[in-house]
Design a protein around this motif. Structure first.
Motif, PDB file in Angstrom:
ATOM      1  N   UNK A   1       0.836  -1.202   0.000  1.00  0.00           N
ATOM      2  CA  UNK A   1       0.000   0.000   0.000  1.00  0.00           C
ATOM      3  C   UNK A   1       0.869   1.249   0.000  1.00  0.00           C
ATOM      4  N   UNK A   2       1.916   1.242   0.809  1.00  0.00           N
ATOM      5  CA  UNK A   2       2.846   2.371   0.834  1.00  0.00           C
ATOM      6  C   UNK A   2       3.484   2.575  -0.537  1.00  0.00           C
ATOM      7  N   UNK A   3       4.022   1.495  -1.108  1.00  0.00           N
ATOM      8  CA  UNK A   3       4.700   1.609  -2.403  1.00  0.00           C
ATOM      9  C   UNK A   3       3.755   2.160  -3.473  1.00  0.00           C
ATOM     10  N   UNK A   4       2.543   1.631  -3.526  1.00  0.00           N
ATOM     11  CA  UNK A   4       1.588   2.089  -4.540  1.00  0.00           C
ATOM     12  C   UNK A   4       1.252   3.565  -4.368  1.00  0.00           C
ATOM     13  N   UNK A   5       1.032   4.004  -3.154  1.00  0.00           N
ATOM     14  CA  UNK A   5       0.702   5.409  -2.927  1.00  0.00           C
ATOM     15  C   UNK A   5       1.903   6.312  -3.204  1.00  0.00           C
ATOM     16  N   UNK A   6       3.095   5.855  -2.839  1.00  0.00           N
ATOM     17  CA  UNK A   6       4.293   6.645  -3.100  1.00  0.00           C
ATOM     18  C   UNK A   6       4.496   6.806  -4.605  1.00  0.00           C
ATOM     19  N   UNK A   7       4.347   5.726  -5.336  1.00  0.00           N
ATOM     20  CA  UNK A   7       4.503   5.788  -6.798  1.00  0.00           C
ATOM     21  C   UNK A   7       3.449   6.710  -7.401  1.00  0.00           C
ATOM     22  N   UNK A   8       2.196   6.571  -6.978  1.00  0.00           N
ATOM     23  CA  UNK A   8       1.128   7.416  -7.503  1.00  0.00           C
ATOM     24  C   UNK A   8       1.386   8.898  -7.227  1.00  0.00           C
ATOM     25  N   UNK A   9       1.784   9.208  -6.000  1.00  0.00           N
ATOM     26  CA  UNK A   9       1.933  10.609  -5.605  1.00  0.00           C
ATOM     27  C   UNK A   9       3.216  11.246  -6.109  1.00  0.00           C
ATOM     28  N   UNK A  10       4.273  10.451  -6.280  1.00  0.00           N
ATOM     29  CA  UNK A  10       5.557  11.032  -6.661  1.00  0.00           C
ATOM     30  C   UNK A  10       5.741  11.137  -8.167  1.00  0.00           C
ATOM     31  N   UNK A  11       4.912  10.451  -8.914  1.00  0.00           N
ATOM     32  CA  UNK A  11       5.044  10.484 -10.361  1.00  0.00           C
ATOM     33  C   UNK A  11       6.069   9.521 -10.916  1.00  0.00           C
ATOM     34  N   UNK A  12       6.631   8.682 -10.045  1.00  0.00           N
ATOM     35  CA  UNK A  12       7.567   7.670 -10.517  1.00  0.00           C
ATOM     36  C   UNK A  12       6.794   6.709 -11.418  1.00  0.00           C
ATOM     37  N   UNK A  13       7.381   6.372 -12.538  1.00  0.00           N
ATOM     38  CA  UNK A  13       6.700   5.483 -13.472  1.00  0.00           C
ATOM     39  C   UNK A  13       6.817   4.042 -13.008  1.00  0.00           C
ATOM     40  N   UNK A  14       5.749   3.319 -13.222  1.00  0.00           N
ATOM     41  CA  UNK A  14       5.735   1.902 -12.888  1.00  0.00           C
ATOM     42  C   UNK A  14       6.759   1.157 -13.747  1.00  0.00           C
ATOM     43  N   UNK A  15       7.279   0.058 -13.207  1.00  0.00           N
ATOM     44  CA  UNK A  15       8.222  -0.764 -13.974  1.00  0.00           C
ATOM     45  C   UNK A  15       7.487  -1.405 -15.148  1.00  0.00           C
ATOM     46  N   UNK A  16       8.194  -1.648 -16.239  1.00  0.00           N
ATOM     47  CA  UNK A  16       7.577  -2.349 -17.362  1.00  0.00           C
ATOM     48  C   UNK A  16       7.204  -3.785 -16.976  1.00  0.00           C
ATOM     49  N   UNK A  17       6.251  -4.348 -17.678  1.00  0.00           N
ATOM     50  CA  UNK A  17       5.793  -5.717 -17.408  1.00  0.00           C
ATOM     51  C   UNK A  17       6.952  -6.708 -17.386  1.00  0.00           C
ATOM     52  N   UNK A  18       7.894  -6.578 -18.304  1.00  0.00           N
ATOM     53  CA  UNK A  18       9.016  -7.510 -18.368  1.00  0.00           C
ATOM     54  C   UNK A  18       9.874  -7.438 -17.098  1.00  0.00           C
ATOM     55  N   UNK A  19      10.026  -6.248 -16.529  1.00  0.00           N
ATOM     56  CA  UNK A  19      10.790  -6.118 -15.286  1.00  0.00           C
ATOM     57  C   UNK A  19      10.069  -6.817 -14.133  1.00  0.00           C
ATOM     58  N   UNK A  20       8.737  -6.708 -14.102  1.00  0.00           N
ATOM     59  CA  UNK A  20       7.959  -7.413 -13.076  1.00  0.00           C
ATOM     60  C   UNK A  20       8.135  -8.924 -13.226  1.00  0.00           C
ATOM     61  N   UNK A  21       8.075  -9.404 -14.463  1.00  0.00           N
ATOM     62  CA  UNK A  21       8.241 -10.846 -14.709  1.00  0.00           C
ATOM     63  C   UNK A  21       9.633 -11.318 -14.269  1.00  0.00           C
TER      64      UNK A  21
END
Length: 111
Positions: free
Chosen positions: A70-90
Motif C-alpha cells: 500500500x505504501x509503495x503504490x501510494x508513493x509511486x502514484x503521488x511522486x510520479x515515478x513510473x511503474x516498472x515495465x511488465x518484463x521487469x515485473x516478470x
C-alpha cells in the motif's frame, strides 16, 4: 502456488472460488480486510486466523506485506515515478521464485 499460473490466475479472479486450502482462503480474506477495513480488525479476526492454522508471525508478515505494498503504490502514484515495465515485473517474479528475498550471488554470476 509457485509455478502454477492457472492457480494464481484463479486466486486473482476470485479467491473464494479458487482451488486453494481453507487456510489460504482465510489468509486471503484477512488480507482483503487489512486492505479495506483495517481499523475494524480485532481479536476475533486473529482468532479466525489461528483457527485456520496461521501463527502470529505469519499474521504479522501478512499485515506487513499489505502495508508495504500500500505504501509503495501510494508513493509511486503521488511522486510520479513510473511503474516498472511488465518484463521487469516478470524478471523480478522469476528471481523471487528462484532465490526468495535473499540477494546473494548465484553460481556463475558476476555481480
Amino acid at each position: 502456488m509457485l509455478g502454477d499460473k492457472a492457480l494464481v490466475d484463479s486466486v486473482l479472479e476470485d479467491y473464494t472460488q479458487a482451488p486453494i486450502s481453507d487456510a489460504e482462503r482465510a489468509l486471503f480474506a484477512f488480507v482483503v480486510k487489512v486492505n479495506r477495513e483495517s481499523m475494524t480488525i480485532g481479536p476475533a479476526d486473529i482468532d479466525t486466523m489461528h483457527a485456520a492454522g496461521w501463527t502470529d508471525e505469519a499474521i504479522y508478515d501478512a499485515i506487513t506485506v499489505c502495508a508495504l505494498f500500500n505504501f509503495y503504490n501510494r508513493w509511486i502514484d503521488a511522486s510520479g515515478v513510473h511503474e516498472m515495465p511488465e518484463e521487469a515485473h516478470r524478471a523480478g517474479g522469476k528471481r523471487l521464485a528462484d532465490r526468495g528475498y535473499i540477494m546473494t550471488k548465484m553460481e556463475g554470476e558476476d555481480r
